[in-house]
Design an enzyme around this catalytic site. Structure first.
Site, PDB file in Angstrom:
ATOM      1  N   CYS A  77       0.778  -1.213  -0.070  1.00  0.00           N
ATOM      2  CA  CYS A  77       0.015   0.051   0.066  1.00  0.00           C
ATOM      3  C   CYS A  77       0.993   1.383  -0.026  1.00  0.00           C
ATOM      4  O   CYS A  77       1.467   1.679  -0.902  1.00  0.00           O
ATOM      5  CB  CYS A  77      -0.767  -0.131   1.190  1.00  0.00           C
ATOM      6  N   HIS A 171      -3.674  -5.328   0.940  1.00  0.00           N
ATOM      7  CA  HIS A 171      -3.124  -5.482   2.381  1.00  0.00           C
ATOM      8  C   HIS A 171      -3.252  -7.003   2.335  1.00  0.00           C
ATOM      9  O   HIS A 171      -4.041  -7.412   2.869  1.00  0.00           O
ATOM     10  CB  HIS A 171      -3.781  -5.084   3.514  1.00  0.00           C
ATOM     11  N   GLU A 173      -1.754  -8.781   4.993  1.00  0.00           N
ATOM     12  CA  GLU A 173      -1.483  -9.034   6.153  1.00  0.00           C
ATOM     13  C   GLU A 173      -2.901  -9.222   6.888  1.00  0.00           C
ATOM     14  O   GLU A 173      -2.906  -9.666   7.962  1.00  0.00           O
ATOM     15  CB  GLU A 173      -0.674  -8.068   7.162  1.00  0.00           C
ATOM     16  N   GLU A 528     -13.503  -2.612  30.052  1.00  0.00           N
ATOM     17  CA  GLU A 528     -13.805  -2.412  31.351  1.00  0.00           C
ATOM     18  C   GLU A 528     -14.835  -1.292  31.360  1.00  0.00           C
ATOM     19  O   GLU A 528     -15.025  -0.297  30.310  1.00  0.00           O
ATOM     20  CB  GLU A 528     -12.740  -1.968  32.054  1.00  0.00           C
TER      21      GLU A 528
END
Ligand code: XMP
Length: 530
Positions: A77, A171, A173, A528
């Site tokens: 990219c 991409h 990945e 949380e």
């Protein structure tokens, strides 16, 4: 080793992971890394994506030396655009940002560069890929040619005419590019010819040797354990390397899970043989927390008190060891090292060329230890991702249920009691939480969930019990699935499991008459509640 140069893409760490999944060690460094300062020669270089455009005034750029190193280069990219920009290609803004799936058509057969076959070996000519970019190449850099196109990107994959240099607009990945892992594998194994020898078996041997060398024959190490995966694995590794010269301390801060202190003591000390002291400091912590409602103040109090207790305990251990040394033993008593279970994502975060990202909550609460105690840091897990730590734990014979444990925050139940922390509130939450986790395990769902816990809400709700009106507190249940806790989805429970949990909590936990389930994702919520 593969060098990954990071231009600030949110996916950069995933490139590192994909390389490691092929058992090749890869290191992520900021794109500003000067090649002459690098102490090792990479077998190949991957240039990451980036939120920038190469023409931005503040756009990050690589040391041009990268292109004269004479090693294979894969630009992803922005990495492709950076490569083109350095080789006088033209990059242009797309009319619209391209984000999502695209169909890549490979034309590798017509490539003049034989190595292109290696990059796409074993892959079909058509494949689905994931795009996420605002710029794209509008003219070829000198001595490059096209090897792949999509309907909107005529230069979706390019290759140098003769050298092993490639650029891909998509991409590989991310998991949305199903062949991406294979492309990265082909690049590092076939093009760069790396040996797939990064395994946890190799790591253990090398790391134990390294720890032994660092600590020498007499050096002592101290470290905190929490019962979590990282500190347990780090402690076991230290124990394997230097035996009882490593001393672990577990501080019971009064806001741990039900019976946690004792359980962890038994597992680490009795089962794993780690030299461990359990310090019950719950009274001290709870008295300092009394009446405190602000979450950041709760974190500060717990962090500071932890440091006080840990230091005091460390001094006691040191005094004992020195007495032992004086008695004529050949071991020196002084503690020189502090073990910390830092993982690779923390390292990546701190080396980013943009600087550490904005802190939403202050998560790290033991940082103060080093300053006061003048200890040197030892971090055996700092090269590893969480799943690698888990694999390491299994190899070190740590039981699976320990290795697969959900994370638990340092400030513990204090940040899950939304109002002021009191002993009574802690007891209520501990009980509700333990029923919740027990039922999740009984339903066989524990390993599908990344983190689950109960939260005690500071409201009173009306209920009815045995014909009598009640006015009691509310428990909220949270369960999320997440890869890295940067984003998270709420977990979809089968209704009967929720029904059973709710009925057990309201029946067995005095003070609770209502249970709710939190259906918020992160973002916009956080994992949380505080
Ligand atoms: P958030 O709430 O930030 O949580 O979405 C992401 C992950 O971080 C944990 N967490 C903490 N861990 N000290 C810790 O050691 C903290 O103060 C803290 N706050 C959140 C949280 O449990 C989740 O795994």
């Amino acid at each position: 080793t593969i060098l990954i140069l990071d231009f600030g893409s949110q996916y950069s760490h995933l490139i590192t992971r994909r390389c490691r999944e092929h058992n090749v060690y890869a290191e992520l460094l900021p794109c500003t890394q000067k090649i002459k300062d690098l102490k090792w020669k990479p077998k190949g270089i991957i240039l990451s994506g980036s939120p920038y455009s190469v023409y931005d005034n503040d756009a990050p750029h690589v040391d041009p030396e990268v292109f004269s190193l004479d090693v294979p280069i894969l630009g992803i990219c922005y990495g492709l655009q950076e490569m083109a920009w350095n080789m006088k290609g033209t990059v242009a803004k797309c009319d619209h940002r391209e984000y999502g799936f695209a169909q890549l058509h490979l034309t590798k057969g017509s490539s003049t560069n034989a190595a292109v076959g290696a990059l796409f070996e074993g892959l079909d000519q058509e494949m689905q890929v994931w795009m996420s970019h605002g710029d794209q190449l509008s003219a070829m850099p000198q001595e490059f040619h096209v090897v792949g196109t999509t309907s909107s990107a005529p230069f979706a994959a390019i290759a140098h005419d003769t050298k092993p240099m490639y650029g891909i607009q998509f991409h590989p990945e991310v998991t949305h590019s199903p062949n991406g892992k294979a492309i990265i594998g082909n690049f590092i194994l076939r093009v760069c010819q790396c040996k797939p020898n990064w395994t946890m078996e190799e790591f253990i041997g090398k790391e134990i040797k390294r720890i032994k060398e660092i600590c020498g024959p007499t050096g002592r190490v101290i470290g905190a354990v929490s019962g979590g995966v990282d500190s347990t694995v780090a402690a076991k590794l230290m124990h394997e390397a230097i035996g009882d010269r490593f001393h672990a301390i577990m501080v019971d801060n009064g806001v741990l899970r039900l019976n946690e202190g004792q359980t962890v003591y038994e597992r680490l000390n009795k089962d794993l043989g780690v030299n461990l002291t359990l310090v019950d400091a719950s009274e001290l912590f709870l008295s300092r927390l009394e009446g405190v409602e602000d979450p950041e103040q709760k974190r500060r109090i717990i962090g500071n008190t932890f440091i006080n207790v840990f230091e005091e305990e460390a001094l006691k251990i040191e005094a004992l060891a020195e007495m032992e040394a004086e008695k004529g033993g050949d071991r020196k008593g002084k503690i020189e090292w502090l073990l910390q279970g830092t993982l690779y994502p923390d390292v990546i975060e701190s080396i980013s060329f943009k600087g550490p990202s904005a802190t939403i909550k202050t998560h790290h609460n033991v940082g103060g230890l080093l300053k006061d105690m003048k200890l040197k840091l030892i971090e055996p897990l700092r090269e590893l991702f969480k799943d690698e730590v888990r694999a390491l734990g299994r190899l070190l014979s740590i039981p699976t249920h320990l290795v697969q444990r959900h994370p638990f925050p340092g400030p513990g139940l204090a940040i899950r009691i939304l109002g002021p922390v009191t002993r009574e509130q802690v007891k209520i939450l501990q009980k509700a939480d333990s029923i919740y986790i027990e039922e999740i395990r009984n339903a066989g769902l524990y390993d599908q969930i990344s983190q689950a816990f109960a939260v005690l809400l500071p409201v009173k709700a009306v209920g009815v019990m045995g014909d009598k009106r009640t006015c009691e507190q509310v428990i909220a249940l949270r369960a999320v699935q997440s890869e890295d806790f940067m984003t998270a989805d709420w977990f979809v429970f089968p209704a009967p499991v929720l029904r059973k949990i709710s009925s057990r909590i309201t029946n067995e936990v005095e003070g609770i008459n209502r249970v709710t389930y939190d259906i918020s994702s992160k973002p916009p919520a956080t994992v949380e509640w505080l």
